[in-house]
Write an enzyme that holds these catalytic residues in place. Structure first.
Site, PDB file in Angstrom:
ATOM      1  N   ASN A  34       0.763  -1.211  -0.011  1.00  0.00           N
ATOM      2  CA  ASN A  34       0.188   0.035   0.002  1.00  0.00           C
ATOM      3  C   ASN A  34       0.742   1.309   0.038  1.00  0.00           C
ATOM      4  OD1 ASN A  34       1.145   0.046   2.633  1.00  0.00           O
ATOM      5  ND2 ASN A  34      -0.852  -0.009   3.434  1.00  0.00           N
ATOM      6  N   ARG A  93      15.617  25.351  -0.849  1.00  0.00           N
ATOM      7  CA  ARG A  93      15.308  26.363  -1.912  1.00  0.00           C
ATOM      8  C   ARG A  93      13.992  26.778  -1.503  1.00  0.00           C
ATOM      9  NH1 ARG A  93      16.910  24.480  -7.686  1.00  0.00           N
ATOM     10  NH2 ARG A  93      16.346  26.756  -8.565  1.00  0.00           N
ATOM     11  N   HIS A 127      21.368  26.099   1.148  1.00  0.00           N
ATOM     12  CA  HIS A 127      21.045  27.199   0.361  1.00  0.00           C
ATOM     13  C   HIS A 127      20.929  28.620   0.978  1.00  0.00           C
ATOM     14  CE1 HIS A 127      19.746  29.068  -3.289  1.00  0.00           C
ATOM     15  NE2 HIS A 127      18.748  29.337  -2.964  1.00  0.00           N
ATOM     16  N   LYS A 189      21.653  37.577 -12.656  1.00  0.00           N
ATOM     17  CA  LYS A 189      20.711  36.448 -12.927  1.00  0.00           C
ATOM     18  C   LYS A 189      19.465  36.568 -12.634  1.00  0.00           C
ATOM     19  CE  LYS A 189      20.232  32.665 -11.048  1.00  0.00           C
ATOM     20  NZ  LYS A 189      20.767  31.051 -10.366  1.00  0.00           N
ATOM     21  N   ARG A 191      15.452  34.625 -12.493  1.00  0.00           N
ATOM     22  CA  ARG A 191      14.732  33.435 -12.739  1.00  0.00           C
ATOM     23  C   ARG A 191      13.394  33.611 -12.950  1.00  0.00           C
ATOM     24  NH1 ARG A 191      16.133  28.127 -11.722  1.00  0.00           N
ATOM     25  NH2 ARG A 191      18.170  28.711 -10.993  1.00  0.00           N
ATOM     26  N   ASP A 216      29.026  27.638  -7.264  1.00  0.00           N
ATOM     27  CA  ASP A 216      27.417  27.572  -7.134  1.00  0.00           C
ATOM     28  C   ASP A 216      27.249  26.543  -5.628  1.00  0.00           C
ATOM     29  OD1 ASP A 216      24.902  28.582  -6.738  1.00  0.00           O
ATOM     30  OD2 ASP A 216      24.452  28.440  -8.808  1.00  0.00           O
ATOM     31  N   THR A 221      18.974  22.202 -12.615  1.00  0.00           N
ATOM     32  CA  THR A 221      18.885  21.746 -14.176  1.00  0.00           C
ATOM     33  C   THR A 221      20.125  22.172 -15.121  1.00  0.00           C
ATOM     34  OG1 THR A 221      18.083  24.289 -14.722  1.00  0.00           O
ATOM     35  CG2 THR A 221      16.404  22.703 -13.908  1.00  0.00           C
ATOM     36  N   GLY A 223      20.695  25.115 -15.696  1.00  0.00           N
ATOM     37  CA  GLY A 223      20.473  26.289 -16.430  1.00  0.00           C
ATOM     38  C   GLY A 223      21.507  27.564 -16.201  1.00  0.00           C
ATOM     39  N   SER A 224      21.479  27.792 -14.635  1.00  0.00           N
ATOM     40  CA  SER A 224      22.274  28.863 -14.131  1.00  0.00           C
ATOM     41  C   SER A 224      23.884  28.472 -14.906  1.00  0.00           C
ATOM     42  CB  SER A 224      22.242  28.899 -12.640  1.00  0.00           C
ATOM     43  OG  SER A 224      20.913  28.862 -12.069  1.00  0.00           O
TER      44      SER A 224
END
Ligand code: R5P
Length: 312
Positions: A34, A93, A127, A189, A191, A216, A221, A223-224
């Site tokens: 379950n 985040r 973060h 930057k 977002r 970072d 992703t 992307g940054s």
């Protein structure tokens, strides 16, 4: 002392236990038909100082629930103290209310850990540092900067500049720049929160003719990192390297990074990097020794300050 782990990163957990010279604690974890999770601790933990390692790898919600159940099982088995060891903190985040009617989920995670019975938390590169304040129990945050800086120092940083990919990461990148003795550039930057895409508007600092290391806290992703590399190249930067603590690498991020202008992307193993995520461009550094030493010092009630490197 006893160390147990959930199913999110057994390799790192075994490495940590190897450093400590102890066996990983035995427990059974499985799911019923379950979809409910079952945990049974297979060793006596009565009166013990217990550490439970669980990182926020996918399936994130399942693994977090598994951690809560483990903590509860340990407390009910009379463990004296339970420290939740979260190499990558879940929902980090979601740390502020920056849109109407949203949840500060990182705060909810803190509440749930405390409710389950965690007495302490040990984590790495949150973060947002204010997440420590979401807890009413002690939180130790380790930093991967000594490990990443040591790697870049030993592998050449001539004619180099450290780059912060956005204003939010400027303070963190400044720490790396100081540790490496390099100048700093900061990118503006922005977002789009709805489709999770990023755009670079300006670069503060002169990157022309320089090699760059972009630091970072995480790569999700990709992307940054990728947009940052293109912006740096268009402003005359030469070789571009990246350093990041948490290799989330969702979707086709790995493939995009392999095809990106980066010479090398250096990450840590706070998250498992397996299968298709193992690519030549990604170099993985282990945080096992740092976590192992922190666990040893917490157990022996010794200071952790020496583990943070020269520049806090
Ligand atoms: C953002 O504030 C973080 O510091 C990272 O830049 C971000 O999490 C990276 O995400 P992505 O790889 O999806 O651009």
């Amino acid at each position: 002392m006893k160390v147990f782990c959930g199913r999110s990163n057994p390799e790192l957990s075994r490495e940590i236990c190897g450093y400590l010279g102890i066996e990983l604690g035995k427990c059974i974890i499985h799911k019923f038909k379950n979809d409910n999770t079952f945990v049974r601790i297979e060793e006596n933990v009565r009166g013990k100082d217990v550490f439970v390692i669980q990182t926020s790898a996918p399936p994130v919600n399942d693994y977090f629930m598994e951690l809560l159940i483990m903590i509860d099982a340990l407390k009910h088995a009379s463990a004296r103290r339970v420290t939740a060891v979260l190499p990558y903190y879940p929902y980090a985040r979601s740390d502020k209310k920056d849109q109407p009617r949203i949840c500060i989920t990182a705060r909810l995670v803190a509440d749930l850990l405390e409710s389950a019975g965690a007495d302490r938390v040990l984590t790495m590169n949150l973060h947002a540092e204010q997440i420590q304040g979401f807890f009413g129990i002690p939180v130790d945050q380790l930093l991967a900067s000594p490990i990443l800086c040591d790697y870049f120092s030993r592998n050449g940083v001539e004619n180099c500049i450290v780059v912060a990919p956005d204003a939010g990461s400027a303070k963190r990148a400044e720490r790396y720049a100081r540790q490496l003795g390099l100048p700093l550039a900061i990118l503006d930057k922005r977002r789009d929160p709805l489709n999770d895409t990023v755009e670079i508007y300006h670069i503060i600092g002169d990157v022309s003719g320089k090699n760059a290391i972009v630091f970072d806290d995480e790569i999700a992703t990709g992307g940054s990192m990728i947009e940052t590399a293109h912006a740096l190249l268009s402003h005359g930067a030469r070789d571009i390297h990246a350093g990041a603590v948490h290799a989330v690498l969702c979707g086709n991020a790995t493939q995009k990074l392999q095809e990106s202008p980066y010479k090398q992307i250096v990450v840590t193993n706070t998250l498992p990097i397996e299968g298709g995520k193992k690519i030549p461009k990604i170099k993985v550094l282990s945080v096992a020794q740092l976590f192992g030493e922190a666990i040893r010092r917490i157990h022996e009630a010794k200071t952790l300050s020496e583990l943070f490197g020269k520049h806090l």
